[in-house]
Design a protein around this motif. Structure first.
Motif, PDB file in Angstrom:
ATOM      1  N   UNK A  35       0.839  -1.200   0.000  1.00  0.00           N
ATOM      2  CA  UNK A  35       0.000   0.000   0.000  1.00  0.00           C
ATOM      3  C   UNK A  35       0.869   1.243   0.000  1.00  0.00           C
ATOM      4  N   UNK A  45      -4.225   0.538  -2.136  1.00  0.00           N
ATOM      5  CA  UNK A  45      -3.604  -0.710  -2.553  1.00  0.00           C
ATOM      6  C   UNK A  45      -2.855  -0.535  -3.869  1.00  0.00           C
ATOM      7  N   UNK A  50      -0.578 -13.332  -4.314  1.00  0.00           N
ATOM      8  CA  UNK A  50      -1.326 -14.441  -3.743  1.00  0.00           C
ATOM      9  C   UNK A  50      -0.601 -15.776  -3.805  1.00  0.00           C
TER      10      UNK A  50
ATOM     11  N   UNK B  97     -13.369  -5.715   3.557  1.00  0.00           N
ATOM     12  CA  UNK B  97     -12.858  -6.878   2.840  1.00  0.00           C
ATOM     13  C   UNK B  97     -13.773  -7.165   1.665  1.00  0.00           C
ATOM     14  N   UNK B 105      -9.081 -12.126  -2.631  1.00  0.00           N
ATOM     15  CA  UNK B 105      -9.477 -11.283  -1.509  1.00  0.00           C
ATOM     16  C   UNK B 105      -8.565 -10.070  -1.394  1.00  0.00           C
ATOM     17  N   UNK B 106      -9.177  -8.919  -1.193  1.00  0.00           N
ATOM     18  CA  UNK B 106      -8.419  -7.692  -1.015  1.00  0.00           C
ATOM     19  C   UNK B 106      -9.046  -6.867   0.093  1.00  0.00           C
ATOM     20  N   UNK B 107      -8.233  -5.993   0.625  1.00  0.00           N
ATOM     21  CA  UNK B 107      -8.724  -5.064   1.632  1.00  0.00           C
ATOM     22  C   UNK B 107      -8.627  -3.660   1.079  1.00  0.00           C
ATOM     23  N   UNK B 108      -9.744  -2.970   1.093  1.00  0.00           N
ATOM     24  CA  UNK B 108      -9.802  -1.617   0.565  1.00  0.00           C
ATOM     25  C   UNK B 108     -10.036  -0.648   1.717  1.00  0.00           C
TER      26      UNK B 108
END
Lengths: 112, 118
Positions: A35, A45, A50, B97, B105-108
């Motif tokens: 980030x 982000x 992954x 999430x 999966x991502x965190x914004x």
């Protein structure tokens, strides 16, 4: 709480130079996230990783998920003044109740 | 891409008053939202995990009666700082999430709320 080892803590570079920063952990992660945070803003982000060994680019940014799953690096090529900010790595571990574990950040300053 | 809207961006209040911060996921459903606190030049510190329809899970050392979290819908979580004091002054950030088109999966993150308690 647990934190990632992120280095360097700060960098001061000339415009046009390449930048590299990395994060290491004593434990394995399933996901690595990078980030960027500008002053007074939430983190944005940049790149999500992954799979172990994964190398992903986003414009001038390139990040890799270490093969051991315990480290990751972020490279910025041909830096420009708007790259200034704080860069954070974050790891997501399925065994940690799905909480992000954060690095302490790398503060980047770019001299035009 | 996924967007998280956080409101207000900044708030100044008197000591003893309560402040509510909203966090909305705009184009995706977020079953889980997170609330962070950040001090100047430091990393984000997780305060609590908010799950839709259930009580929030607070991190050690975070007072649940002080920082009330409500996650009433899949797109909205609120953090209320009750009886705010100057030491509560900080930058508060929410995250949600979600999954991208590849179902990764991502965190914004929201844009943050700077709280100043006088």
């Amino acid at each position: 709480g647990q934190q990632l080892n992120q280095s360097p803590q700060s960098m001061f570079i000339q415009e046009g130079e390449d930048v590299s920063m990395n994060c290491t952990s004593s434990s394995i992660f399933n996901t690595w996230l990078w980030y960027k945070q500008d002053p007074g803003e939430g983190p944005v982000l940049l790149i999500a990783l992954y799979k172990a060994g994964e190398l992903t680019s986003n414009g001038r940014l390139t990040a890799q998920f270490g093969i051991t799953r315990k480290d990751s690096f972020l490279n910025i090529s041909a830096s420009i003044p708007s790259d200034v900010g704080i860069y954070f790595c974050a790891g997501l571990n399925a065994g940690n109740n799905r909480k992000l574990i954060w690095g302490l950040g790398t503060s980047l300053a770019v001299n035009p | 891409g996924a967007v998280v809207s956080q409101h207000p961006s900044w708030v100044i209040c008197k000591s003893g008053t309560s402040v509510k911060i909203e966090c909305r996921s705009l184009d995706f459903q977020a079953t889980t939202m997170f609330w962070y606190r950040q001090f100047p030049k430091q990393s984000l510190m997780l305060m609590a995990t908010s799950n839709e329809g259930s009580k929030a899970t607070y991190e050690q050392g975070v007072e649940k009666d002080k920082f009330l979290i409500n996650h009433a819908s899949l797109t909205l979580s609120t953090l209320t700082v009750t009886s705010a004091h100057p030491e509560d002054s900080s930058f508060y950030i929410c995250s949600a999430r979600g999954r991208d088109r590849g179902l990764n999966e991502k965190l914004f993150f929201g844009s943050g709320t700077q709280l100043s308690v006088l």
